[in-house]
Design a protein around this motif. Structure first.
Motif, PDB file in Angstrom:
ATOM      1  N   ASP A  30       0.830  -1.203   0.000  1.00 37.31           N
ATOM      2  CA  ASP A  30       0.000   0.000   0.000  1.00 37.31           C
ATOM      3  C   ASP A  30       0.866   1.255   0.000  1.00 37.31           C
ATOM      4  O   ASP A  30       0.614   2.207  -0.743  1.00 37.31           O
ATOM      5  CB  ASP A  30      -0.912  -0.017   1.221  1.00 37.31           C
ATOM      6  N   ILE A  31       1.911   1.263   0.801  1.00 35.80           N
ATOM      7  CA  ILE A  31       2.815   2.424   0.848  1.00 35.80           C
ATOM      8  C   ILE A  31       3.565   2.564  -0.473  1.00 35.80           C
ATOM      9  O   ILE A  31       3.732   3.675  -0.992  1.00 35.80           O
ATOM     10  CB  ILE A  31       3.770   2.302   2.045  1.00 35.80           C
ATOM     11  N   LEU A  33       2.530   1.568  -3.392  1.00 35.67           N
ATOM     12  CA  LEU A  33       1.543   2.047  -4.363  1.00 35.67           C
ATOM     13  C   LEU A  33       1.287   3.537  -4.184  1.00 35.67           C
ATOM     14  O   LEU A  33       1.176   4.284  -5.160  1.00 35.67           O
ATOM     15  CB  LEU A  33       0.248   1.254  -4.220  1.00 35.67           C
ATOM     16  N   ALA A  34       1.223   3.984  -2.937  1.00 37.88           N
ATOM     17  CA  ALA A  34       0.998   5.404  -2.658  1.00 37.88           C
ATOM     18  C   ALA A  34       2.141   6.256  -3.189  1.00 37.88           C
ATOM     19  O   ALA A  34       1.914   7.310  -3.800  1.00 37.88           O
ATOM     20  CB  ALA A  34       0.823   5.617  -1.155  1.00 37.88           C
ATOM     21  N   LEU A  37       2.042   6.265  -7.073  1.00 31.26           N
ATOM     22  CA  LEU A  37       0.959   7.117  -7.573  1.00 31.26           C
ATOM     23  C   LEU A  37       1.225   8.593  -7.311  1.00 31.26           C
ATOM     24  O   LEU A  37       0.819   9.444  -8.097  1.00 31.26           O
ATOM     25  CB  LEU A  37      -0.364   6.696  -6.956  1.00 31.26           C
ATOM     26  N   LEU A  94      -9.011   3.152  -5.665  1.00 36.02           N
ATOM     27  CA  LEU A  94      -8.163   2.562  -4.626  1.00 36.02           C
ATOM     28  C   LEU A  94      -8.980   2.110  -3.417  1.00 36.02           C
ATOM     29  O   LEU A  94      -8.563   1.208  -2.690  1.00 36.02           O
ATOM     30  CB  LEU A  94      -7.087   3.560  -4.193  1.00 36.02           C
ATOM     31  N   SER A  99      -7.027  -0.199  -0.110  1.00 36.68           N
ATOM     32  CA  SER A  99      -5.706   0.332   0.212  1.00 36.68           C
ATOM     33  C   SER A  99      -5.907   1.717   0.826  1.00 36.68           C
ATOM     34  O   SER A  99      -6.056   2.714   0.128  1.00 36.68           O
ATOM     35  CB  SER A  99      -4.817   0.378  -1.024  1.00 36.68           C
ATOM     36  N   SER A 102      -2.968   4.583   0.303  1.00 34.01           N
ATOM     37  CA  SER A 102      -2.952   5.123  -1.053  1.00 34.01           C
ATOM     38  C   SER A 102      -4.183   5.973  -1.331  1.00 34.01           C
ATOM     39  O   SER A 102      -4.080   7.056  -1.917  1.00 34.01           O
ATOM     40  CB  SER A 102      -2.879   3.995  -2.076  1.00 34.01           C
ATOM     41  N   GLN A 106      -4.162   9.931  -2.166  1.00 34.51           N
ATOM     42  CA  GLN A 106      -4.732  10.399  -3.431  1.00 34.51           C
ATOM     43  C   GLN A 106      -5.787  11.479  -3.191  1.00 34.51           C
ATOM     44  O   GLN A 106      -5.866  12.456  -3.930  1.00 34.51           O
ATOM     45  CB  GLN A 106      -5.335   9.242  -4.211  1.00 34.51           C
TER      46      GLN A 106
END
Length: 142
Positions: A30-31, A33-34, A37, A94, A99, A102, A106
């Protein structure tokens, strides 16, 4: 033969159901992906900002001796606002992945981009109004 002690004995009505539904994204994923992104969001906002620049005239960006006086840069904040809306839409997607980190990042970045776009458009409007007022002032006030 007897069952070992200390282990649960499942038979009949006390059999637990199989695990169902989708699990959450692991925290490390998750981190990651964050962060990925966030990099894409920054690139998207910069690209939207550059696409919004309206260049008229003979513009030579890397020539220090060029006369760029006839070039006008008009920033179109609509592109930046659209980029913020796309960021907010990705936050909704998301949430489907569960998640939390993320999606929260976002939403935060999307709101910042939309607020910057609105403030930029208001600043340009005030600046344009001031320039229009200064041009239309009588000759006695100059």
């Amino acid at each position: 033969m007897t069952a070992p002690t200390g282990l649960p004995h499942f038979s009949g009505a006390n059999v637990p159901p199989p695990p169902g539904g989708r699990g959450r994204l692991p925290v490390a994923g998750d981190i990651a992906l964050a962060v990925g992104l966030l990099v894409l969001d920054v690139l998207g906002a910069v690209v939207a900002f550059v696409l919004g620049i309206d260049v008229s005239g003979d513009w030579k960006p890397f020539d220090p001796g060029a006369d760029n006086s006839d070039v006008t840069f008009t920033i179109n904040w609509l592109y930046v606002g659209i980029a913020g809306g796309i960021v907010l839409l990705t936050a909704a997607l998301l949430c489907l992945l569960r998640s939390v980190v993320s999606a929260s990042l976002q939403v935060l970045v999307g709101m910042v981009v939309v607020v910057v776009a609105v403030n930029g458009a208001q600043f340009d409007k005030r600046h344009e109004d001031r320039a229009h007022t200064a041009v239309s002032a009588p000759a006695a006030y100059r």
